[in-house]
Write a protein that holds these residues in place. Structure first.
Motif, PDB file in Angstrom:
ATOM      1  N   GLN A 105       0.849  -1.191   0.000  1.00 46.92           N
ATOM      2  CA  GLN A 105       0.000   0.000   0.000  1.00 46.92           C
ATOM      3  C   GLN A 105       0.881   1.235   0.000  1.00 46.92           C
ATOM      4  O   GLN A 105       2.049   1.176   0.357  1.00 46.92           O
ATOM      5  CB  GLN A 105      -0.920  -0.018   1.220  1.00 46.92           C
ATOM      6  N   HIS A 106       0.285   2.344  -0.404  1.00 45.16           N
ATOM      7  CA  HIS A 106       1.072   3.562  -0.596  1.00 45.16           C
ATOM      8  C   HIS A 106       0.352   4.765   0.004  1.00 45.16           C
ATOM      9  O   HIS A 106      -0.874   4.803   0.058  1.00 45.16           O
ATOM     10  CB  HIS A 106       1.281   3.812  -2.095  1.00 45.16           C
ATOM     11  N   TYR A 107       1.164   5.721   0.416  1.00 41.52           N
ATOM     12  CA  TYR A 107       0.575   7.024   0.727  1.00 41.52           C
ATOM     13  C   TYR A 107       0.175   7.673  -0.589  1.00 41.52           C
ATOM     14  O   TYR A 107       0.960   7.677  -1.551  1.00 41.52           O
ATOM     15  CB  TYR A 107       1.589   7.921   1.432  1.00 41.52           C
ATOM     16  N   VAL A 108      -1.039   8.186  -0.620  1.00 44.34           N
ATOM     17  CA  VAL A 108      -1.486   8.887  -1.828  1.00 44.34           C
ATOM     18  C   VAL A 108      -1.913  10.294  -1.430  1.00 44.34           C
ATOM     19  O   VAL A 108      -2.765  10.475  -0.557  1.00 44.34           O
ATOM     20  CB  VAL A 108      -2.642   8.160  -2.533  1.00 44.34           C
ATOM     21  N   PRO A 153      -3.623   7.329   6.039  1.00 42.37           N
ATOM     22  CA  PRO A 153      -3.868   5.955   5.570  1.00 42.37           C
ATOM     23  C   PRO A 153      -3.059   5.664   4.319  1.00 42.37           C
ATOM     24  O   PRO A 153      -2.650   6.572   3.598  1.00 42.37           O
ATOM     25  CB  PRO A 153      -5.358   5.972   5.253  1.00 42.37           C
ATOM     26  N   GLN A 154      -2.856   4.395   4.086  1.00 40.45           N
ATOM     27  CA  GLN A 154      -2.244   3.977   2.836  1.00 40.45           C
ATOM     28  C   GLN A 154      -3.280   3.250   1.989  1.00 40.45           C
ATOM     29  O   GLN A 154      -4.293   2.783   2.503  1.00 40.45           O
ATOM     30  CB  GLN A 154      -1.039   3.078   3.116  1.00 40.45           C
ATOM     31  N   HIS A 155      -2.985   3.166   0.711  1.00 37.65           N
ATOM     32  CA  HIS A 155      -3.984   2.630  -0.220  1.00 37.65           C
ATOM     33  C   HIS A 155      -3.339   1.663  -1.202  1.00 37.65           C
ATOM     34  O   HIS A 155      -2.174   1.811  -1.554  1.00 37.65           O
ATOM     35  CB  HIS A 155      -4.619   3.779  -1.017  1.00 37.65           C
ATOM     36  N   TYR A 156      -4.137   0.712  -1.647  1.00 39.41           N
ATOM     37  CA  TYR A 156      -3.714  -0.078  -2.795  1.00 39.41           C
ATOM     38  C   TYR A 156      -3.782   0.816  -4.024  1.00 39.41           C
ATOM     39  O   TYR A 156      -4.777   1.517  -4.232  1.00 39.41           O
ATOM     40  CB  TYR A 156      -4.628  -1.282  -3.009  1.00 39.41           C
ATOM     41  N   VAL A 157      -2.720   0.798  -4.808  1.00 36.05           N
ATOM     42  CA  VAL A 157      -2.729   1.582  -6.045  1.00 36.05           C
ATOM     43  C   VAL A 157      -2.440   0.646  -7.206  1.00 36.05           C
ATOM     44  O   VAL A 157      -1.424  -0.048  -7.221  1.00 36.05           O
ATOM     45  CB  VAL A 157      -1.701   2.725  -6.016  1.00 36.05           C
ATOM     46  N   LYS A 193       6.504  -1.743  -4.642  1.00 41.44           N
ATOM     47  CA  LYS A 193       7.193  -0.798  -3.763  1.00 41.44           C
ATOM     48  C   LYS A 193       8.079   0.200  -4.497  1.00 41.44           C
ATOM     49  O   LYS A 193       8.034   1.389  -4.243  1.00 41.44           O
ATOM     50  CB  LYS A 193       8.046  -1.560  -2.740  1.00 41.44           C
ATOM     51  N   ILE A 209      -7.132   2.548  -5.642  1.00 39.39           N
ATOM     52  CA  ILE A 209      -6.982   3.714  -6.504  1.00 39.39           C
ATOM     53  C   ILE A 209      -6.280   3.244  -7.767  1.00 39.39           C
ATOM     54  O   ILE A 209      -5.276   2.533  -7.693  1.00 39.39           O
ATOM     55  CB  ILE A 209      -6.155   4.805  -5.799  1.00 39.39           C
TER      56      ILE A 209
END
Lengths: 237, 237
Positions: free
Chosen positions: A18-21, B17-21, B60, B101
């Motif tokens: 997961q990533h910071y967006v 929060p982090q998100h799947y991109v 990553k 996202i």
DNA sequence: TCAAAAGTGTTGTAATTACACCCATGT
DNA sequence: ACATGGGTGTAATTACAACACTTTTGA
């Protein structure tokens, strides 16, 4: 979220990172013949104090559009602002401290409406696009893509209501276009082209601040066209 | 990552929060006068088996561009393909199982080059853009934005090398443009307009498969223009 | 021979450009 | 009175669209 089986969810997505967006906003304004940019001094390390775009992180249950609106509202006090997505910026090392994927927007605001206090409260300031400082990270690249997108939009749709006061003269509108396209345009031809679009309404009031003769005010004619109708090329690109 | 102090990093970013991109690829091809779309049956729940764009998650240490290339390469075997970012899609509920996202791309590939086996290996298939099935989630919206972006690009730059064989006739090129813009164009005018750009080189070989008379092959003239030079409008938009 | 695509030419219209020129008026 | 921007008009050029016409050759 419709899935009630957390195990399955992990199975499907858990292997992926997961990533910071974030969203970054290129805030355009217009004043005194110049296209301006609202910039903020970064408030935390790294690169604290250097000029940057207004940005913030996307939260759990908001879209990037909503995040951009929220951040703009919170920081500038402005609501119902025209915004458009520029692109996503995703190089792994584009920020130095952590990996942040950014979705960039540009916003068009009227400098008059604008609450000076709330802007300066964050140390923000307006800069001419022709004379802006270097920005942190890849924000310079974001600004040039945003400007390109603004130019393209302005080439096909009349921008004016978004960046000018409710009523404006055609010379003011031309000044805006000259600022956006960074070149001068023939006054007579511009006037004819813009009026031929049939979306402007002339008022009887005149503006006398910019010329001795005085120029008629114009504003958008609400009942002229449906809002998203194609109105053709305004300037040759 | 230059910062060596994990505590500070958490302090800065940890609250967000982090998100799947993911990236989703709209893969355009051209054959038999039709613009085609490469679609995949989704391989896992939810919506397993329904048609979707080719997609995958950003890892990553890769940019979205790199992710799109990687996914395209892995799934279709194709390399060095023209790709362009469409936009980011970020509504919180755009996928049903988890919040993802997506950064969308479109790719242009030559159907000849194409390794049929590796395509069918995933159950993928080509569909005419005029006759495509409904796609999962917001993929239909992604496709229409991608097509709009392709049309805009094709209106200002000659697309052809990307979607046609190395050498092509002007009629083939016109067929491609007619497929992209979903309308017919005047053969004579198209020919004159395209040749006036001065970026095509005529070969002596003729193609006789599509006409009795035979048509000259053309290809890009490498030393005609610098690659990113503006070549003006090709078709009226 | 004739249909069908390749390729060239012509013509009317529309859009664009580069100006010239008059108007109104604050300084 | 004159400089300045407001506003209109005109003429040359270019771009565009429609379509007529000629060439070539496989079926």
């Amino acid at each position: 979220m419709e899935l009630n089986n957390q195990t399955l969810l992990n199975e499907l997505y858990g292997e992926h990172p997961q990533h910071y967006v974030a969203v970054d906003c290129v805030i355009f304004g217009y004043k005194d013949g110049d296209l301006k940019l609202l910039l903020y001094p970064r408030s935390f390390e790294p690169s604290k104090g250097n000029w940057s775009l207004l940005g913030g992180f996307i939260q759990k249950d908001e879209s990037s559009d909503q995040a951009a609106e929220r951040i703009l509202k919170r920081t500038t006090g402005l609501d119902e602002i025209y915004m458009d997505q520029v692109a996503a910026f995703s190089k792994p090392d584009r920020e130095t401290a952590a990996r942040v994927i950014s979705i960039a927007y540009y916003a068009l605001i009227r400098l008059d409406d604008h609450d000076e206090e709330i802007v300066h409260q964050y140390g923000a300031d307006w800069f001419s696009i022709k004379d802006k400082p270097d920005l942190i990270f890849d924000h310079d690249e974001i600004v040039s893509k945003a400007l390109a997108k603004l130019q393209q939009k302005a080439g096909y749709q009349l921008i004016g209501p978004e960046l000018l006061p409710e009523m404006f003269t055609l010379t003011q509108l031309r000044g805006l276009y000259e600022a956006i396209f960074l070149r001068s345009m023939d006054p007579g031809n511009f006037r004819k082209k813009v009026l031929s679009l049939g979306v402007l309404k002339r008022h009887n009031k005149k503006d006398s601040t910019e010329s001795k003769k005085g120029a008629f005010y114009y504003s958008y004619d609400e009942n002229a066209e449906m809002p998203d109708k194609e109105i053709g090329r305004i300037i040759k690109v």
